[in-house]
Write an enzyme that holds these catalytic residues in place. Structure first.
Site, PDB file in Angstrom:
ATOM      1  N   ASP A 191       0.856  -1.181   0.000  1.00 63.04           N
ATOM      2  CA  ASP A 191       0.000   0.000   0.000  1.00 63.04           C
ATOM      3  C   ASP A 191       0.896   1.236   0.000  1.00 63.04           C
ATOM      4  O   ASP A 191       2.105   1.141   0.252  1.00 63.04           O
ATOM      5  CB  ASP A 191      -0.892  -0.040   1.247  1.00 63.04           C
ATOM      6  CG  ASP A 191      -1.823   1.153   1.328  1.00 63.04           C
ATOM      7  OD1 ASP A 191      -2.323   1.589   0.281  1.00 63.04           O
ATOM      8  OD2 ASP A 191      -2.040   1.658   2.443  1.00 63.04           O
ATOM      9  N   THR A 194      -2.452   1.153  -4.739  1.00 66.33           N
ATOM     10  CA  THR A 194      -2.981   2.243  -3.929  1.00 66.33           C
ATOM     11  C   THR A 194      -4.315   2.718  -4.480  1.00 66.33           C
ATOM     12  O   THR A 194      -4.597   2.593  -5.675  1.00 66.33           O
ATOM     13  CB  THR A 194      -1.984   3.419  -3.901  1.00 66.33           C
ATOM     14  OG1 THR A 194      -2.554   4.508  -3.175  1.00 66.33           O
ATOM     15  CG2 THR A 194      -1.647   3.894  -5.311  1.00 66.33           C
ATOM     16  N   ARG A 216      -5.852   3.914  -7.927  1.00 66.90           N
ATOM     17  CA  ARG A 216      -7.314   3.913  -7.858  1.00 66.90           C
ATOM     18  C   ARG A 216      -7.879   2.492  -7.876  1.00 66.90           C
ATOM     19  O   ARG A 216      -8.860   2.206  -8.558  1.00 66.90           O
ATOM     20  CB  ARG A 216      -7.904   4.727  -9.012  1.00 66.90           C
ATOM     21  CG  ARG A 216      -7.365   6.126  -9.157  1.00 66.90           C
ATOM     22  CD  ARG A 216      -7.683   7.017  -7.987  1.00 66.90           C
ATOM     23  NE  ARG A 216      -9.102   7.319  -7.893  1.00 66.90           N
ATOM     24  CZ  ARG A 216      -9.658   7.961  -6.857  1.00 66.90           C
ATOM     25  NH1 ARG A 216      -8.915   8.334  -5.843  1.00 66.90           N
ATOM     26  NH2 ARG A 216     -10.937   8.222  -6.841  1.00 66.90           N
ATOM     27  N   ARG A 266       6.754  17.577  -4.533  1.00 72.38           N
ATOM     28  CA  ARG A 266       5.525  17.759  -5.320  1.00 72.38           C
ATOM     29  C   ARG A 266       5.426  19.226  -5.711  1.00 72.38           C
ATOM     30  O   ARG A 266       5.395  20.099  -4.842  1.00 72.38           O
ATOM     31  CB  ARG A 266       4.307  17.342  -4.506  1.00 72.38           C
ATOM     32  CG  ARG A 266       4.340  15.902  -4.086  1.00 72.38           C
ATOM     33  CD  ARG A 266       3.374  15.601  -2.948  1.00 72.38           C
ATOM     34  NE  ARG A 266       1.999  15.778  -3.335  1.00 72.38           N
ATOM     35  CZ  ARG A 266       1.044  14.866  -3.121  1.00 72.38           C
ATOM     36  NH1 ARG A 266       1.357  13.719  -2.542  1.00 72.38           N
ATOM     37  NH2 ARG A 266      -0.191  15.086  -3.462  1.00 72.38           N
ATOM     38  N   LYS A 280      -2.952  28.112 -10.530  1.00 73.48           N
ATOM     39  CA  LYS A 280      -1.916  27.179 -10.068  1.00 73.48           C
ATOM     40  C   LYS A 280      -2.219  25.808 -10.657  1.00 73.48           C
ATOM     41  O   LYS A 280      -3.383  25.426 -10.827  1.00 73.48           O
ATOM     42  CB  LYS A 280      -1.862  27.116  -8.543  1.00 73.48           C
ATOM     43  CG  LYS A 280      -3.091  26.507  -7.886  1.00 73.48           C
ATOM     44  CD  LYS A 280      -2.962  26.500  -6.372  1.00 73.48           C
ATOM     45  CE  LYS A 280      -4.203  25.879  -5.722  1.00 73.48           C
ATOM     46  NZ  LYS A 280      -4.144  25.926  -4.248  1.00 73.48           N
TER      47      LYS A 280
END
Length: 1173
Positions: A411, A686, A816, A606, A573
Site C-alpha cells: 500500500d 494504492t 485507484r 511535489r 496554479k
C-alpha cells in the site's frame, strides 16, 4: 415489489436477479425481516443482513471438527494415523499404539492452540467493532445502541469524528445545503476530504427529529456488490422519484470530518456493505516447503509400500525354501503357510519402515518455527521506540517462506508515506528559497511576525531570506506569489478563540495556505462572492468573480478576483506541463524556474506552478456573458465551460513554483533498493491518484528516470501486438503458447520499464469483479481467438498476457484500485507465475490483499489495527521489512533446509540398516551474519530458487543416507561373521549395538563437518546428543528394565558388553572412517578446485560489480519539455462549485437545517477507536 409475496423470496432467488431488486423502506424493520433467500440446498436466511460482522474462523462448536479437518490436509498427519491403525493389530504391531498416538496428539494440540489464540484475537476485534455506540432512531427519538443493533431501513445519527457504521443514504446534515465531509482513508487510502451532499428535497423537508421519524421514503437500488466507487438507485417519496448516485452515499468505514452531525438511511448493513464485500475470507496458508513435504510424503509412502512388497515376497520364498530344507522343523510351521507369512511380513515391514517419515521431525519443526518467531519478536533492530511497538510474529508456521519472497505488494498511504505534507521550497522570480538552498533559518523564528495568530503552529518553510523579503514587501512578484497562495484555493476557515482553523479538501492545499500565513498573507474568511485576507497585517477583501475548478484533466485551478483598487486579476496554479505552455513569453526568469523544477523533481518534491495575469474590464464582461450562457446549457455544458476556462487561462505571467514534501517513512528508499538487489520486485497498489502515486514512486526510488513508463495506452498497444502474434501462430501452436512480446515498439528489450495503470483500466482488460464486459470495446474485439471460444479460457489468456507484461517490468504501480482489485492482482501473480508473494499494508482496505498473499504483513499505523489483526507479521515501519526478509527470512529458510537434509540423512542412515538386516535374517523395518545479509542482499536469491531443499537435494540426501547405512551394516556384518572377539560371541544384540553406534557417530560427524560457525549452544547440542544416546541405552538395556517388561526391553547389558570390547570399538572406528571419508573428499575437492558456494559466488560478484546507486535525474519526456514533471495534487473536483453556489458557506444568524439539531448527551466511550473494516 409491493404486491410480492414475501414467502416467495426463495423462489425468486433461483432466477437471475434483475438490475434493481434491493428495496429499502425507511423506518420499517418488519418489512425487511419477512424476506428470505436461499443459500445452501433448501436452507434460507434473511435477505437483508444485520450489521454484526464475524471475521473469526471458529466458534465453540466448530473449532474442534474444523481445525482437525484443516490439520488433516497435511499428508503427514494422515500417514501417522494410518501407522497408528496398523499398530493396533497385535499380529504385526511393533510398539503399543498409544506410544504413537501421544506424540501425534501433542503435535495436533500445539497447532490447534496456535490457531485458537489467533482466532480469539479476531473474536475480540469483532466484539469491539460490533459493540461501538451509535444513535439509532427508535420511535420518535434517537437512542444510544450498538453497531450490531443496526438494521437495513434504520435512520442513524452520526456525530463529528465518528465512523460510518453501514452504507447509508445521506438525508441531511448540520452543514449548509446538507453537505457532509468524510475521510475515506480506510477505503481508498486517501486522507484528503471528500464531500457528500443530500438530496435538496430531504435537506429542505427533514428539519426536525419529528420529520426524520416520519420519513417513509423507499429506496430501490442495485443488489449488494463490491464496487466501491459506484452506486445507482432511486428514492421514491411523496409521489416523486429522485435519482441517487455515489455522491449521496456514506460508506461503512468512512470518518465524518468537519461536520457536526448528519442523518443517514441504512441501505446495506454488515456483510452486505461494500467494504465488507471487499474484505475476503481467511485463507489457510502453507509454505512452499510444506507443499513439497506433502508431495514427498506421498512419494515416500509409495516407495515404502513397494519396498515392503518386495521384502514380503522375498520372505514368502525364503519361508518356503527354509521349510523344504529343514523338514524336521515342519511342526513349527504347520499353521504358517508361506503366503500367510508373506502377508504378515508386508505389514510388518510397513510398520518397521514407517519411521522413514518420523513424527519427531514434525514436532521438532514446530519448535524450530517457534524459536524463529521468538528471534523476530526479540529483535531490537525492529523495535520502534517512538511508539513502543516491537515486531510481532503472529504466525509461527511461515518463517521459512520469508526467505523465498519474489513479489512484494505494498500500500502507499501510511505504509510508504507518513501522509504529512510540508511546504519545503519555492522559486519566485528566479530565486530559490527553502531548506537546502543555503538560505535556511539559522535562528529561532520570532516575535517579529506580528501577523501570526497566537498559538498557531508554523510550517516547515523556515527560511530567513524569504521571511525578510516578504516583510520588506519590495518585490511585486513575491507579493503576487503570496497573494495567490492566500486566494487561489477552496479551503474553509473557522475561528476558534484566537486561532484560525483551516478545513482543507487536501493536505496539499492546507500546506500552501499555512505557508502563506506564515509569510504574512493570512486567509481570514470567505463568503459566496468575497474572500478576505490579511496582507502583512492589513486586511483586504477581494471580490470573487469566478472560480475555475480543478479536475484531473485540466490539472489546474484558477480564481478570477477584483482587488480593492478595482483591478481584475486571474490567479492560476497547476502542473508545470499545463502552466508553462500557457505563458505569454519566456525569459531568463522562466528558464531559471524550469531548472528549479528539474531540481525539485530530482528531490522528488511535489510541485505546482503559479501564474497570474491582469484582465481588462471589457474582456471580463464579454467572457462573463459567455460563461453565464454556457453554465445553463443542457447539452455539452462541461465541454463549453472547459473551452471558456481554456480561453481565459492564456497569456499568463509566471510567478514561481512551490515544492511540497510528502514525507516518506524513514528508510523506505534504502529498503526498496535492498529488496531490488535481493531480486524481489515491489509493486505499489494504492487507491490514490496516479500523479501522487508516481511522485511517491520516484521519491522511494521504486521508479527511476532511466525507466520507460508504460501507461494505459502503451499497455493496450503491447497487448494488441501480443494478440496479433498469438493469432498468427494459433494455426501452428496451441492458443496462448506464444510468448508475450517483451519489447515495446521502438525500444530496446534491455530497457528498464515500469507499468502504471488504474483500477478502471484493470477492469476493462480483465473484466474483474462484477463489471459487465462490453464487447464493443477495442480490447475485447480481439479476445476470441482460434481454439479459445470458451469465455473462461479467453479471460485466462488475457490474464496471462497481462501478468507476463507486468512481471517483465522492474516496477508496477496500480492506482485507484479497490481492496478487491488489490487481492485480485496478488492472486493473478500467484496463479500465473507460481511465485511466493508478500502483501504489506496498514488499513482495512489492505485486509483482503494481506489475506490473499502467501505472507501478510500489517503496519501498526494511523488507520486502525485491522491490517495487523489479519496479518501474519506485524511491523511498525516499512523499513523493518528488509531485516524481516533478508535476515530473519533467510536464516529461517537456511535452518529449516539444513534441518530437513540432516534429519532425512540421519533417518535413512539408521533405517536402511533394518532393510540390509532383512536380507540376512530371512526377511523377518548458520551461514553469514545479519550485517552481511543486509550488505549482500543477493544472498536472498537462494530461497527464491529453492536452492537448499528440492527434489535433487532430497535425492542426494537419500543416497548419502543409504550409503552410510550400507557401510555401517556390512562392515559390522563382516566383522561379526566369524564371531571373534574377547567378549563378543556374535549375538544379534551386540551386532545391533555396533551398527547403531556406527550410524550415530557417522551422522554426528556429518553435522560437525556441516557446521560453519560454532557456538556454545551448537557444541552443547552435539555433546548432548551423544550423552543422551548413552543414557537411554543404559536405561533401556538395564537388568531392571528387562525384569519389568522383558517383551519390550530385550537387550539387557548389550551396550555395556559390546562397547567395552576393543574389537567392537575398532569396528565402529572403521565404519566411522569409511562413512566420513566421502564427505571429506567432496569438501576437499571443492576447496582444491576452487568451487565456491553460492554465497561466495554472489558476494564475489557483488564486490566485483556493485549496483549503481539510483539518482533521480529529470529527463523523461513530459508534455513539450524534456523533464519529468513532479506535479502531484491530491484534490477533488467540485469544491469550487460549492463555494460559488454558497452551498458550503455558513451565514451568521441562520441555521443550516432549520431546527434539526441533535439532543441529549455525548456518546459513550467507544470500545475501539480504530476504523471499521
Amino acid at each position: 415489489m409491493d404486491d410480492r409475496d414475501p414467502a416467495s423470496g426463495c423462489l425468486h432467488e433461483k432466477k437471475k436477479l434483475p438490475a434493481f431488486t434491493w428495496e429499502v423502506r425507511a423506518n420499517n424493520r418488519s418489512y425487511h425481516m419477512q424476506f428470505k433467500k436461499k443459500f445452501a440446498f433448501c436452507l434460507t436466511k434473511k435477505k437483508y443482513a444485520g450489521n454484526a460482522i464475524k471475521t473469526a474462523k471458529y466458534n465453540i462448536l466448530t473449532f474442534l471438527p474444523l481445525n482437525l479437518y484443516e490439520q488433516f490436509h497435511r499428508m503427514a498427519n494422515v500417514y501417522f494415523v494410518f501407522v497408528i491403525l496398523l499398530q493396533t493389530i497385535p499380529e504385526i504391531s511393533t510398539l503399543p499404539w498409544y506410544t504413537l498416538l501421544f506424540p501425534l496428539s501433542c503435535l495436533l494440540t500445539i497447532r490447534a492452540l496456535r490457531d485458537l489464540i489467533d482466532d480469539i484475537g479476531r473474536h475480540q476485534s469483532d466484539r469491539n467493532i460490533n459493540n461501538r455506540p451509535c444513535e439509532i432512531l427508535s420511535g420518535k427519538s434517537f437512542r444510544w445502541q450498538k453497531w450490531c443493533d443496526i438494521c437495513v431501513g434504520d435512520i442513524v445519527r452520526l456525530r463529528k469524528e465518528s465512523f460510518v457504521p453501514a452504507d447509508m443514504l445521506l438525508l441531511c446534515s448540520s452543514e449548509p445545503s446538507s453537505l457532509c465531509y468524510v475521510e475515506t482513508a480506510d477505503i481508498d487510502g486517501e486522507t484528503n476530504l471528500k464531500f457528500r451532499q443530500a438530496l435538496p428535497v430531504t435537506h429542505r423537508e427533514l428539519t426536525s427529529e419529528g420529520s426524520v421519524a416520519a420519513f417513509d421514503g423507499r429506496v430501490t437500488c442495485e443488489e449488494p456488490n463490491s464496487r466501491m466507487h459506484s452506486f445507482t438507485g432511486t428514492l421514491q417519496w411523496r409521489g416523486e422519484t429522485y435519482s441517487l448516485d455515489s455522491e449521496r452515499i456514506l460508506l461503512r468505514g468512512c470518518k465524518l470530518r468537519n461536520t457536526n452531525f448528519c442523518y443517514g438511511l441504512v441501505i446495506y448493513a454488515g456483510f452486505d456493505s461494500k467494504i465488507m464485500r471487499n474484505c475476503g475470507k481467511i485463507k489457510r496458508k502453507k509454505t512452499k516447503l510444506d507443499r513439497m513435504m506433502d508431495r514427498l510424503v506421498i512419494i515416500i509412502f509409495l516407495v515404502l509400500l513397494a519396498m515392503s512388497l518386495c521384502l514380503a515376497i522375498a520372505s514368502g520364498f525364503w519361508a518356503k525354501t527354509f521349510q523344504e530344507k529343514h523338514t524336521y522343523l515342519s511342526a513349527l510351521y504347520k499353521h504358517t503357510a508361506p503366503a500367510k507369512q508373506a502377508f504378515f511380513s508386508f505389514w510388518g515391514f510397513a510398520i518397521l519402515l514407517s519411521i522413514i517419515i518420523p513424527m519427531s521431525m514434525y514436532i521438532t519443526f514446530e519448535f524450530i518455527y517457534l524459536v524463529n518467531s521468538f528471534f523476530i519478536n526479540w529483535d531490537l533492530e525492529m523495535y520502534y521506540a517512538v511508539k513502543d511497538i516491537p515486531a510481532k510474529a503472529r504466525s509461527t508456521s511461515l518463517n521459512d517462506q520469508l526467505g523465498q519472497i519474489e513479489y512484494i505488494f505494498s500500500d502507499k498511504t501510511g505504509t510508504l508515506t507518513q501522509n504529512i505534507m510540508s511546504f519545503k521550497k519555492c522559486c519566485i522570480n528566479g530565486t530559490v528559497y527553502g531548506l537546502g538552498t543555503g538560505r535556511e533559518n539559522k535562528q529561532p523564528l520570532g516575535s517579529g511576525l506580528t501577523w501570526s495568530h497566537r498559538g498557531e503552529k508554523m510550517s516547515d518553510s523556515n527560511d530567513v531570506a524569504l521571511l525578510e523579503a516578504a516583510r520588506r514587501d519590495s518585490d511585486p512578484v513575491l507579493r503576487e506569489f503570496l497573494r495567490l497562495l492566500a486566494l487561489c484555493h477552496t479551503v474553509m476557515v473557522e475561528e476558534r478563540g484566537d486561532q484560525l482553523v483551516y478545513q482543507a479538501a487536501s493536505p496539499d492545499e492546507e500546506a500552501l495556505v499555512l505557508a502563506a500565513r506564515d509569510l504574512g498573507y493570512v486567509f481570514l474568511s470567505r463568503t459566496q462572492d468575497t474572500i478576505t485576507i490579511s496582507e502583512l497585517g492589513v486586511k483586504r477583501t477581494y471580490e470573487v468573480l469566478a472560480m475555475l475548478d480543478f479536475n484531473s484533466d485540466r490539472k489546474r485551478m484558477s480564481v478570477l478576483v477584483r482587488d480593492p483598487q478595482g483591478t481584475i486579476r486571474l490567479y492560476t496554479k497547476g502542473a508545470d506541463t499545463v502552466i508553462l505552455e500557457r505563458l505569454r513569453s519566456r525569459g531568463p526568469s522562466e528558464t531559471f524556474t524550469e531548472r528549479a523544477l528539474d531540481r525539485f523533481a530530482e528531490e522528488t518534491l511535489r510541485t505546482l506552478c503559479l501564474a497570474s495575469k491582469v484582465v481588462s474590464e471589457a474582456e471580463y464582461c464579454e467572457w462573463s456573458r459567455r460563461h453565464q450562457e454556457a453554465s445553463i446549457l443542457l447539452q455539452d455544458r462541461v465541454w463549453q465551460l472547459d473551452s471558456l476556462y481554456e480561453e481565459m487561462e492564456q497569456n499568463l505571467e509566471l510567478l514561481g513554483v512551490t515544492a511540497i514534501e510528502d514525507k516518506l517513512q524513514d528508510g523506505v528508499p534504502e529498503t526498496i533498493q535492498l529488496l531490488k538487489l535481493g531480486n524481489i520486485k515491489v509493486w505499489v497498489l494504492t487507491g490514490d491518484k496516479q500523479e501522487t502515486a508516481m511522485n511517491i514512486g520516484y521519491a522511494c526510488k521504486l521508479l527511476t528516470d532511466d525507466m520507460e513508463i508504460l501507461e494505459e495506452k502503451e499497455v493496450s498497444e503491447i497487448l494488441e501486438a501480443h494478440r496479433v502474434t498469438n493469432s498468427r501462430s494459433s494455426s501452428r501452436k496451441a492458443p496462448g503458447s506464444g510468448r508475450l512480446s517483451q519489447q515495446h515498439p521502438g525500444t530496446s528489450c534491455h530497457k528498464k520499464r515500469a507499468l502504471i495503470i488504474s483500477g478502471d483500466f484493470l477492469d476493462k482488460i480483465l473484466h474483474t469483479g462484477e463489471v459487465l464486459m462490453k464487447k464493443e470495446g477495442r480490447l475485447w474485439q480481439w479476445l476470441p481467438c482460434r481454439g479459445a471460444t470458451d469465455p473462461q479460457e479467453q479471460g485466462s489468456l488475457v490474464e496471462k498476457a497481462f501478468v507476463d507484461l507486468a512481471t517483465s517490468c522492474q516496477a508496477v504501480i496500480c492506482c485507484r484500485v479497490t481492496p478487491k482489485q488489490k487481492a485480485l492482482i496478488v492472486q493473478l501473480v500467484k496463479k500465473h507465475k507460481k511465485a511466493t508473494t508478500l502483501a504489506i499494508g496498514d488499513g482495512a482496505n489492505d485486509v483482503n490483499m494481506i489475506k490473499t498473499a502467501d505472507i501478510g504483513v500489517g503496519i501498526s499505523g494511523l488507520e486502525g489495527m485491522q491490517a495487523v489483526q489479519c496479518s501474519d507479521y506485524a511491523l511498525a515501519q516499512f523499513s523493518y521489512l528488509q531485516r524481516l526478509l533478508l535476515v530473519h527470512g533467510r536464516w529461517a529458510y537456511l535452518r529449516i533446509c539444513k534441518f530437513l537434509r540432516y534429519f532425512f540423512y540421519k533417518t535413512f542412515a539408521g533405517l536402511m540398516a533394518q532393510v540390509w538386516f532383512a536380507f540376512h535374517s530371512g526377511f523377518t523395518a548458520q551461514d553469514v551474519s545479519a550485517k552481511k545479509s543486509l550488505e549482500f542482499p543477493e544472498l536472498y536469491a537462494i530461497g527464491q530458487q529453492d536452492e537448499l531443499f528440492n527434489y535433487r537435494i532430497f535425492g542426494v540426501t537419500l543416497l548419502h543416507g543409504v550409503s552410510t547405512s550400507l557401510a555401517s551394516f556390512y562392515i559390522a556384518l563382516w566383522a561379526f561373521k566369524d564371531c571373534v572377539g574377547s567378549k563378543v560371541v556374535g549375538d544379534y544384540e551386540s551386532f545391533s549395538v555396533t551398527v547403531a553406534t556406527s550410524a550415530l557417530l557417522s551422522v554426528l560427524v556429518e553435522i560437525i563437518l556441516d557446521t560453519k560457525h560454532w557456538t556454545a549452544l551448537s557444541f552443547l547440542m552435539v555433546t548432548a546428543s551423544l550423552l543422551l544416546f548413552c543414557l537411554f541405552s543404559y536405561l533401556t538395556q538395564s537388568i531392571d528394565a528387562f525384569r519389568i517388561a522383558p517383551a519390550i526391553f530385550r537387550f539387557p547389558d548389550a551396550s555395556q558388553n559390546a562397547l567395552t570390547d576393543p574389537y567392537v570399538l575398532l569396528v565402529v572406528l572403521l565404519s566411522l572412517v569409511v562413512n566420513t571419508v566421502p564427505s571429506l573428499t567432496v569438501r576437499s575437492y571443492h576447496a582444491i578446485t576452487g568451487r565456491r558456494s553460492i554465497q561466495q559466488k554472489i558476494c564475489s560478484k557483488a564486490r566485483r560489480e556493485p549496483e549503481p546507486s539510483v539518482e533521480l535525474r529529470a529527463h523523461v519526456h513530459r508534455g513539450s519539455f524534456r523533464r519529468r514533471s513532479s506535479y502531484a495534487f491530491s484534490h477533488q473536483e467540485g469544491y469550487a462549485g460549492l463555494i460559488t453556489r454558497g452551498d458550503s458557506l455558513r451565514t451568521k444568524g441562520t441555521r443550516a437545517t432549520g431546527g434539526l439539531h441533535p439532543q441529549g448527551a455525548a456518546p459513550p466511550s467507544p470500545s475501539c477507536h480504530g476504523p471499521s473494516p
